[in-house]
Design a protein around this motif. Structure first.
Motif, PDB file in Angstrom:
ATOM      1  N   ILE A   6       0.635  -1.267   0.085  1.00 43.57           N
ATOM      2  CA  ILE A   6      -0.037   0.008   0.096  1.00 43.57           C
ATOM      3  C   ILE A   6       0.927   1.358  -0.011  1.00 43.57           C
ATOM      4  O   ILE A   6       0.599   2.229  -0.764  1.00 43.57           O
ATOM      5  CB  ILE A   6      -0.845   0.016   1.282  1.00 43.57           C
TER       6      ILE A   6
ATOM      7  N   ASP B  40     -11.606   3.398  12.996  1.00 46.47           N
ATOM      8  CA  ASP B  40     -10.379   3.430  12.340  1.00 46.47           C
ATOM      9  C   ASP B  40      -9.683   4.802  12.195  1.00 46.47           C
ATOM     10  O   ASP B  40      -8.493   5.177  12.509  1.00 46.47           O
ATOM     11  CB  ASP B  40     -10.428   2.939  10.835  1.00 46.47           C
TER      12      ASP B  40
ATOM     13  N   ALA C 157      -6.141   6.022  13.568  1.00 42.56           N
ATOM     14  CA  ALA C 157      -5.248   6.773  12.667  1.00 42.56           C
ATOM     15  C   ALA C 157      -4.746   7.976  13.349  1.00 42.56           C
ATOM     16  O   ALA C 157      -3.515   8.255  13.182  1.00 42.56           O
ATOM     17  CB  ALA C 157      -5.925   7.087  11.215  1.00 42.56           C
TER      18      ALA C 157
ATOM     19  N   ASP D 273       1.671  11.439   4.932  1.00 39.83           N
ATOM     20  CA  ASP D 273       0.964  10.991   3.611  1.00 39.83           C
ATOM     21  C   ASP D 273      -0.137  10.037   4.138  1.00 39.83           C
ATOM     22  O   ASP D 273       0.195   9.054   4.802  1.00 39.83           O
ATOM     23  CB  ASP D 273       2.152  10.120   2.934  1.00 39.83           C
ATOM     24  N   MET D 274      -1.362  10.447   3.646  1.00 42.46           N
ATOM     25  CA  MET D 274      -2.566   9.427   4.010  1.00 42.46           C
ATOM     26  C   MET D 274      -2.517   8.215   3.858  1.00 42.46           C
ATOM     27  O   MET D 274      -3.012   7.078   4.595  1.00 42.46           O
ATOM     28  CB  MET D 274      -3.805   9.890   3.553  1.00 42.46           C
ATOM     29  N   VAL D 275      -1.707   7.822   2.556  1.00 43.16           N
ATOM     30  CA  VAL D 275      -1.563   6.641   2.215  1.00 43.16           C
ATOM     31  C   VAL D 275      -0.764   5.873   3.620  1.00 43.16           C
ATOM     32  O   VAL D 275      -1.026   4.375   3.802  1.00 43.16           O
ATOM     33  CB  VAL D 275      -0.885   6.457   0.913  1.00 43.16           C
TER      34      VAL D 275
ATOM     35  N   LEU E  91      -0.669   6.521   6.456  1.00 43.06           N
ATOM     36  CA  LEU E  91      -1.416   6.275   7.455  1.00 43.06           C
ATOM     37  C   LEU E  91      -2.567   5.084   7.518  1.00 43.06           C
ATOM     38  O   LEU E  91      -2.678   4.308   8.204  1.00 43.06           O
ATOM     39  CB  LEU E  91      -2.150   7.619   7.750  1.00 43.06           C
ATOM     40  N   GLU E  92      -3.017   5.108   6.189  1.00 41.32           N
ATOM     41  CA  GLU E  92      -3.691   3.728   5.749  1.00 41.32           C
ATOM     42  C   GLU E  92      -3.097   2.616   5.934  1.00 41.32           C
ATOM     43  O   GLU E  92      -3.421   1.724   6.609  1.00 41.32           O
ATOM     44  CB  GLU E  92      -4.407   3.932   4.543  1.00 41.32           C
TER      45      GLU E  92
ATOM     46  N   VAL F 290      -2.710   1.532   9.754  1.00 44.07           N
ATOM     47  CA  VAL F 290      -4.051   1.217  10.255  1.00 44.07           C
ATOM     48  C   VAL F 290      -4.103  -0.105   9.818  1.00 44.07           C
ATOM     49  O   VAL F 290      -4.652  -0.913  10.794  1.00 44.07           O
ATOM     50  CB  VAL F 290      -5.219   2.085   9.922  1.00 44.07           C
ATOM     51  N   ARG F 291      -3.912  -0.753   8.670  1.00 42.77           N
ATOM     52  CA  ARG F 291      -4.184  -1.819   8.174  1.00 42.77           C
ATOM     53  C   ARG F 291      -3.180  -2.962   8.869  1.00 42.77           C
ATOM     54  O   ARG F 291      -3.569  -3.893   9.445  1.00 42.77           O
ATOM     55  CB  ARG F 291      -4.014  -2.062   6.673  1.00 42.77           C
TER      56      ARG F 291
ATOM     57  N   GLN G 101      -4.631  10.468  -1.889  1.00 41.90           N
ATOM     58  CA  GLN G 101      -4.727  10.858  -0.493  1.00 41.90           C
ATOM     59  C   GLN G 101      -6.292  10.794  -0.264  1.00 41.90           C
ATOM     60  O   GLN G 101      -6.673  10.455   0.969  1.00 41.90           O
ATOM     61  CB  GLN G 101      -4.320  12.417  -0.346  1.00 41.90           C
TER      62      GLN G 101
ATOM     63  N   SER H  20      -7.415   7.143   0.426  1.00 42.34           N
ATOM     64  CA  SER H  20      -6.979   6.611   1.740  1.00 42.34           C
ATOM     65  C   SER H  20      -7.677   7.085   2.779  1.00 42.34           C
ATOM     66  O   SER H  20      -7.863   6.325   3.651  1.00 42.34           O
ATOM     67  CB  SER H  20      -5.403   6.875   1.842  1.00 42.34           C
TER      68      SER H  20
ATOM     69  N   ILE I 265     -10.009   5.137   5.568  1.00 39.92           N
ATOM     70  CA  ILE I 265      -9.860   5.121   7.173  1.00 39.92           C
ATOM     71  C   ILE I 265     -11.164   5.561   7.633  1.00 39.92           C
ATOM     72  O   ILE I 265     -11.475   4.964   8.663  1.00 39.92           O
ATOM     73  CB  ILE I 265      -8.658   6.279   7.299  1.00 39.92           C
TER      74      ILE I 265
ATOM     75  N   ASN J 144     -13.917   3.006   7.932  1.00 34.58           N
ATOM     76  CA  ASN J 144     -13.881   1.953   9.150  1.00 34.58           C
ATOM     77  C   ASN J 144     -13.440   0.703   8.474  1.00 34.58           C
ATOM     78  O   ASN J 144     -13.962  -0.281   8.737  1.00 34.58           O
ATOM     79  CB  ASN J 144     -14.880   1.709  10.056  1.00 34.58           C
TER      80      ASN J 144
ATOM     81  N   TYR K 211     -10.886  -1.197   7.610  1.00 32.65           N
ATOM     82  CA  TYR K 211     -10.102  -2.250   8.454  1.00 32.65           C
ATOM     83  C   TYR K 211     -10.542  -2.967   9.675  1.00 32.65           C
ATOM     84  O   TYR K 211     -10.132  -3.899  10.106  1.00 32.65           O
ATOM     85  CB  TYR K 211      -8.484  -1.972   8.658  1.00 32.65           C
TER      86      TYR K 211
ATOM     87  N   TYR L 280     -10.978  -6.810   9.621  1.00 32.89           N
ATOM     88  CA  TYR L 280     -10.344  -7.697  10.471  1.00 32.89           C
ATOM     89  C   TYR L 280     -11.301  -7.593  11.819  1.00 32.89           C
ATOM     90  O   TYR L 280     -10.735  -6.945  13.075  1.00 32.89           O
ATOM     91  CB  TYR L 280      -8.942  -7.287  10.772  1.00 32.89           C
TER      92      TYR L 280
END
Lengths: 333, 162
Positions: free
Chosen positions: A46, A234, A238, A253-255, A257-258, A261-262, B104, B107, B111, B114, B116, B120
């Motif tokens: 990601i 989430d 985050a 970078d939000m990516v 952050l994502e 979180v994953r 951006q 992503s 987030i 929700n 993830y 999971y």
């Protein structure tokens, strides 16, 4: 890869009392090794998809942490080295003591498993030294996520992983879970104290104490923030990650952050699939960031539980089982 | 649409998404939402007119202003050239493209949806941990001010750990 169910042979022996664990066979669903899939959904992939370039946030060059010239006594304890074998008579004496005094092995095991093995897992994720190549996990944090290579960043990475283990420890029976948490935190601070003196070359004891207090409040703050994020949503998780792991930098970078979180949610999912017994025996490793954790189907979960139950049933029914291998923790939850 | 324009449009879209971002339950030193809104508001070319801009409330120049001074003028504040160069080389500068700004947004939406947490799903095993079933609920109650801890519950936690 073995992230399927994540139980891999630990090449790591702790105190001899629990070194016997190595004999127990390991079980994995082997989902990923049977059907190799492209790791397109892993946190690392990601991150690699992001096209945002921020100049000049590149703090990856150089590190301020130097390998100590002297050997660090804790980590180089002979009891924790891979090839150390306890003399047979000591082993026998240990087993005798456990049997005679009816020691609660689940309690005793907290030291070698949480204080030694789990701490090692957490510590190694972000461990880095000047002039040394980064490990695979460290590459993810320092190169892909562009985190600065400093001691306090290492601490943040370490406590993130410790917190994930703590979440699982809370689900153990209180008496034992609490003890595991205590051992993990105790060991963290003993180790940090030593590293500050020997690697960061802090000479003054009072300055080290100040640092330790600082790290302690960081730990409390982070655990609280992650707990809130874990329980709510989430977005909160985050922001908790952003405040702690990414030190609240504006140019986030939000990516990234994502991906984090994953990463966190997937590790917790893996932890939730382990029974108390497996976890307490230290049969866990973090899934590397370049691997994807696939969700298990209901049949797979059942199959997994069955196999785990079979394994520990046969172990418990075995008359030859050593006193140090006994455990009263559940293997069905 | 020029590249610059599409980035601006993207930033505006991102702002709209950010507006839906949940507020923090307790006040922290810096708010993620506010800081990112400032960041993308600047990028989208909008002026911080609403007064929500955390930096706009202070009387002194904002960080963006200072960056502007450093980057645009040749010898601002009487600083030497090499010092300026150093400062420029360490002030972070995003270089957004249309592609990166869309990433951006995507992503951020992942987030906020929700994704993830739902995928999971860990269930009550971890949300109501056996060793301490009300652990998270107590934290949430305290944050939201629903149920305050009193001296007895606090003493219980200190003495017995839960």
């Amino acid at each position: 890869m073995t992230a399927g169910l994540f139980i891999r042979k630990q090449g790591f022996q702790t105190l001899q009392l629990s070194a016997k664990l190595g004999r127990i066979s390991f079980y994995s669903t082997n989902i990923n090794s049977e059907t190799p899939q492209p790791q397109t959904e892993s946190p690392q992939s990601i991150v690699s998809k992001s096209h945002l370039s921020t100049d000049p946030i590149d703090l990856t060059k150089g590190s301020s942490v130097r390998q100590a010239a002297k050997i660090r006594p804790l980590s180089h304890s002979k009891y924790e080295s891979k090839d150390y074998q306890l003399p047979k008579w000591k082993e026998a004496l240990g087993e005798f003591v456990i049997k005679t005094f009816k020691l609660d092995m689940d309690k005793v095991r907290a030291g070698p498993v949480a204080g030694s093995y789990f701490y090692k897992l957490c510590k190694e994720q972000g461990l880095q030294y000047e002039n040394e190549p980064l490990s695979n996990t460290a590459q993810f944090f320092y190169q892909d996520l562009k985190l600065p290579r400093t001691f306090s960043q290492w601490f943040q990475i370490t406590i993130l992983h410790e917190w994930m283990l703590m979440v699982r420890m809370r689900a153990m029976p209180f008496k034992y879970g609490r003890n595991y948490q205590q051992k993990l935190v105790d060991r963290t601070f003993t180790d940090i104290e030593l590293r500050l003196f020997e690697e960061m070359k802090v000479n003054s004891g009072s300055i080290v104490d100040q640092y330790l207090k600082d790290f302690n409040s960081q730990l409390r703050g982070a655990v609280f923030a992650y707990d809130e994020g874990f329980f709510t949503d989430d977005a909160t998780l985050a922001t908790a990650l952003w405040r702690n792991l990414f030190s609240g930098r504006k140019n986030i970078d939000m990516v990234h952050l994502e991906a984090m979180v994953r990463y966190v949610r997937s590790q917790l999912y893996v932890l939730s699939m382990l029974s108390d017994r497996e976890f307490a025996m230290g049969q866990f490793k973090f899934v590397p960031a370049n691997e994807t954790v696939e969700k298990l189907t209901t049949e797979q979960i059942e199959q997994l539980k069955k196999k785990v139950a079979e394994k520990y049933q046969s172990l418990d029914n075995n008359v030859k089982i050593l006193p140090s291998e006994r455990s009263n923790l559940s293997y069905t939850n | 649409m020029s590249a610059n324009q599409s980035v601006k449009e993207g930033a505006k879209q991102l702002l709209k998404v950010l507006e839906r971002f949940p507020d923090e339950r307790i006040k922290h030193l810096v708010s993620f939402k506010q800081l990112q809104m400032d960041r993308f508001r600047y990028l989208s070319g909008e002026k911080a007119a609403t007064g929500t801009d955390s930096t706009a409330t202070s009387k002194g120049p904002t960080i963006a202003d200072i960056k502007n001074i450093i980057n645009r003028t040749s010898g601002p504040l009487g600083l030497q050239k090499d010092l300026l160069k150093k400062m420029q080389s360490i002030t972070p500068n995003d270089r957004f493209t249309e592609q990166s700004i869309q990433e951006q947004i995507k992503s951020l939406e992942n987030i906020m949806s929700n994704k993830y947490k739902n995928y999971y799903e860990v269930g009550d095993k971890l949300y109501k941990p056996a060793g301490n079933p009300f652990y998270y609920q107590r934290i949430m109650d305290e944050i939201q001010g629903k149920k305050k801890e009193n001296i007895f519950t606090a003493a219980r936690t200190v003495l017995f750990g839960k």
